[in-house]
Design an enzyme around this catalytic site. Structure first.
Site, PDB file in Angstrom:
ATOM      1  CG  ASN A   1      -1.855   1.132   1.290  1.00 23.19           C
ATOM      2  OD1 ASN A   1      -1.740   2.082   0.513  1.00 23.19           O
ATOM      3  ND2 ASN A   1      -2.790   1.075   2.206  1.00 23.19           N
TER       4      ASN A   1
ATOM      5  CG  HIS B   1     -12.829   4.109   3.004  1.00 21.02           C
ATOM      6  ND1 HIS B   1     -13.567   5.099   3.593  1.00 21.02           N
ATOM      7  CD2 HIS B   1     -11.542   4.449   3.210  1.00 21.02           C
ATOM      8  CE1 HIS B   1     -12.765   6.014   4.133  1.00 21.02           C
ATOM      9  NE2 HIS B   1     -11.526   5.637   3.900  1.00 21.02           N
TER      10      HIS B   1
ATOM     11  CD  GLU C   1     -11.280  -2.127  13.517  1.00 23.68           C
ATOM     12  OE1 GLU C   1     -10.253  -2.420  14.174  1.00 23.68           O
ATOM     13  OE2 GLU C   1     -11.295  -2.071  12.279  1.00 23.68           O
TER      14      GLU C   1
ATOM     15  NE  ARG D   1      -5.987   1.891  -0.406  1.00 24.43           N
ATOM     16  CZ  ARG D   1      -6.009   3.035   0.239  1.00 24.43           C
ATOM     17  NH1 ARG D   1      -4.927   3.504   0.797  1.00 24.43           N
ATOM     18  NH2 ARG D   1      -7.113   3.721   0.327  1.00 24.43           N
TER      19      ARG D   1
ATOM     20  CG  ASP E   1      -6.344  10.627  18.055  1.00 19.92           C
ATOM     21  OD1 ASP E   1      -7.322  10.071  18.598  1.00 19.92           O
ATOM     22  OD2 ASP E   1      -5.323  10.008  17.716  1.00 19.92           O
ATOM     23  CG  LEU E   2     -13.361  10.392  18.129  1.00 21.15           C
ATOM     24  CD1 LEU E   2     -14.038  11.374  17.200  1.00 21.15           C
ATOM     25  CD2 LEU E   2     -14.101   9.087  18.135  1.00 21.15           C
ATOM     26  NE  ARG E   3      -6.496   7.573  19.931  1.00 23.07           N
ATOM     27  CZ  ARG E   3      -5.626   6.846  19.250  1.00 23.07           C
ATOM     28  NH1 ARG E   3      -5.240   5.690  19.719  1.00 23.07           N
ATOM     29  NH2 ARG E   3      -5.138   7.271  18.114  1.00 23.07           N
TER      30      ARG E   3
ATOM     31  NE  ARG F   1     -10.646  13.207   3.944  1.00 16.28           N
ATOM     32  CZ  ARG F   1     -10.495  11.944   3.549  1.00 16.28           C
ATOM     33  NH1 ARG F   1     -11.164  11.494   2.512  1.00 16.28           N
ATOM     34  NH2 ARG F   1      -9.673  11.134   4.178  1.00 16.28           N
TER      35      ARG F   1
ATOM     36  N   GLY G   1     -10.408   2.512  12.761  1.00 12.34           N
ATOM     37  CA  GLY G   1      -9.890   2.987  14.056  1.00 12.34           C
ATOM     38  C   GLY G   1     -10.960   3.449  15.024  1.00 12.34           C
TER      39      GLY G   1
ATOM     40  CG  HIS H   1     -13.821   2.675   6.786  1.00 11.68           C
ATOM     41  ND1 HIS H   1     -13.006   1.596   6.509  1.00 11.68           N
ATOM     42  CD2 HIS H   1     -12.987   3.709   7.016  1.00 11.68           C
ATOM     43  CE1 HIS H   1     -11.749   1.966   6.587  1.00 11.68           C
ATOM     44  NE2 HIS H   1     -11.702   3.251   6.885  1.00 11.68           N
TER      45      HIS H   1
ATOM     46  CD  GLU I   1      -8.542  -0.501   4.080  1.00 14.46           C
ATOM     47  OE1 GLU I   1      -7.941  -0.114   5.092  1.00 14.46           O
ATOM     48  OE2 GLU I   1      -8.981   0.275   3.214  1.00 14.46           O
TER      49      GLU I   1
ATOM     50  N   GLY J   1     -12.547   5.989  10.327  1.00 16.24           N
ATOM     51  CA  GLY J   1     -11.122   6.117  10.652  1.00 16.24           C
ATOM     52  C   GLY J   1     -10.751   7.576  10.479  1.00 16.24           C
ATOM     53  CG  ASN J   2      -6.864   9.434  10.466  1.00 19.10           C
ATOM     54  OD1 ASN J   2      -7.232  10.018  11.470  1.00 19.10           O
ATOM     55  ND2 ASN J   2      -5.702   8.815  10.385  1.00 19.10           N
TER      56      ASN J   2
END
Ligand code: AMP
Length: 395
Positions: A7, A180, A331, A91, A280-282, A239, A328, A206, A382, A208-209
């Site tokens: 990738n 994706h 999950e 990929r 970062d969502l955290r 985005r 990310g 999905h 993936e 993630g970022n």
């Protein structure tokens, strides 16, 4: 058969060596910050060898050469000679209108990937570079391209076309392509297998970022939130997702933005970053828990957008068997799953709060026993999906 999955991104190369059909991961790694004096190479094998090196890595070809040296290394390596790698699976982000399936790479295919760089300027050129370098390093291996867009070829025209004059669709390829795809394909297939259904209506989320959502009917993508580009749809790390295009003209005509500046604003400075100052969502969750109102609202907006897409895809498929959270955030973020599933009982979506709190890293069901719709968390893979598709093609 050993399949090396590559990738190749703008400044990184991720790789996995996978034995097929056993699906055993032999080794994996990542070269990051290519072009910098402090590029990082991470590598680990199934037998427990772990290696990290910080070094000047000038180009993708140098990065890939270092990877191959490691694979062949008498101590750290996993193969005795290059011919033990039968297939290299690449990929490739954009396969345009042409590629609806995984394909063996020929000079013509390379030409097409290069042409589709106009549609994916940040990805296809680097994907192609990975192919060119791998061809030199593994002259006896089969090179296979797996396209992110391919899974979405089944989206019907009524969902794929934009309501602009037909010539833009027919002559210029302006339409929904979707992204994706390998991730949505992988997790939806896992869900179908788990549910044991002959006919199925699944929504794959999905997060993630980059974030996207797909309506999958009987294993086929029938609608999807990203479009001509990976910009529309859900709120993402940087985005904006869906936005009235009137905003773009306001920025240009009234605030003096150039087209490039608008693009930069909407793709790199917006989304959760623009709303909260964090990507970062955290960090956003931690701030929200401390009472930060911007972070609380951003999380609510993010979940609300996902809920609206779920509602529209239930309508599109006239039903729903399961929703799947992956990547990310999907999950790992209990909070985001809780917000998305809140007040969705009209659709038969009923979360079990205790199951949702589990830190398990494997596929699991987190709906209440009486929930009409299954709520699944399925770790995406993936690279394994690329290896599976490449194996199916060459065997
Ligand atoms: P991905 O693009 O799939 O690698 O996802 C990356 C994103 O997942 C990061 O930006 C984080 O915001 C998010 N993420 C990873 N781990 C967690 C976690 N434990 N809780 C919430 N978000 C997480």
């Amino acid at each position: 058969m050993n399949i090396l999955v590559i990738n190749s991104g703008s400044s990184s190369v991720k790789f996995q060596l996978i034995e097929m059909p056993s699906e055993v991961l032999i080794c994996s790694g990542l070269v990051e910050r290519i072009g910098h004096a402090d590029a990082i190479l991470n590598y680990k094998t199934r037998s427990g060898v772990a290696f990290r090196q910080i070094d000047h890595i000038e180009s993708h070809s140098e990065g890939l050469r270092k990877i191959v040296e490691l694979l062949l290394d008498p101590e750290k390596g996993v193969i005795a000679n290059k011919d033990e790698i039968a297939v290299v699976g690449h990929r490739v982000v954009h396969g345009g209108k042409l590629f609806s399936e995984t394909i063996l790479i020929t000079p013509e295919v390379k030409q097409n990937i290069a042409e589709y760089s106009a549609l994916a300027p940040l990805h296809n050129p680097h994907n192609l570079e990975g192919v060119l370098v791998a061809e030199k390093l593994f002259p006896n291996a089969k090179q296979v391209a797996v396209f992110d867009t391919a899974f979405h070829h089944t989206i019907p025209e009524k969902a794929k076309k934009y309501a602009i004059p037909n010539e833009f669709y027919e002559k210029h390829g302006v339409q929904v392509y979707g992204f994706h795809g390998t991730s949505h394909q992988y997790v939806s297939a896992k869900a179908i297998e788990y549910l044991g259904l002959k006919t199925s209506k699944i929504i794959s989320i999905h997060l993630g970022n980059g974030c996207s959502i797909t309506a999958v009917m009987d294993g086929k993508s029938v609608d999807h939130s990203m479009g001509f580009s990976p910009s529309p749809g859900l709120i993402m790390g940087t985005r904006a997702g869906d936005i009235d295009h009137g905003v773009i003209f306001f920025l240009i005509n009234n605030l003096g933005y150039s087209a490039d500046e608008v693009n930069n604003l909407l793709t790199r400075q917006s989304g959760m970053l623009g709303l909260t100052g964090h990507m970062d969502l955290r960090d956003i969750q931690a701030e929200a828990e401390k009472g930060n109102a911007h972070c609380q609202l951003a999380l609510a907006m993010n979940a609300y957008r996902i809920q609206k897409y779920i509602g529209s895809y239930v309508a599109a498929m006239n039903g729903l068997d399961a929703i799947v959270f992956t990547a990310g955030i999907g999950e790992n973020s209990k909070m985001m799953r809780r917000l998305v599933c809140a007040d969705m009982d009209f659709f038969g979506i009923d979360l079990d709060d205790d199951k949702n709190e589990s830190d398990s890293k494997v596929m699991r069901e987190i709906n209440a026993a009486a929930s009409k719709v299954k709520i699944l968390v399925i770790p995406t893979n993936e690279e394994l999906e690329i290896a599976k598709q490449a194996f199916e093609l060459v065997r």
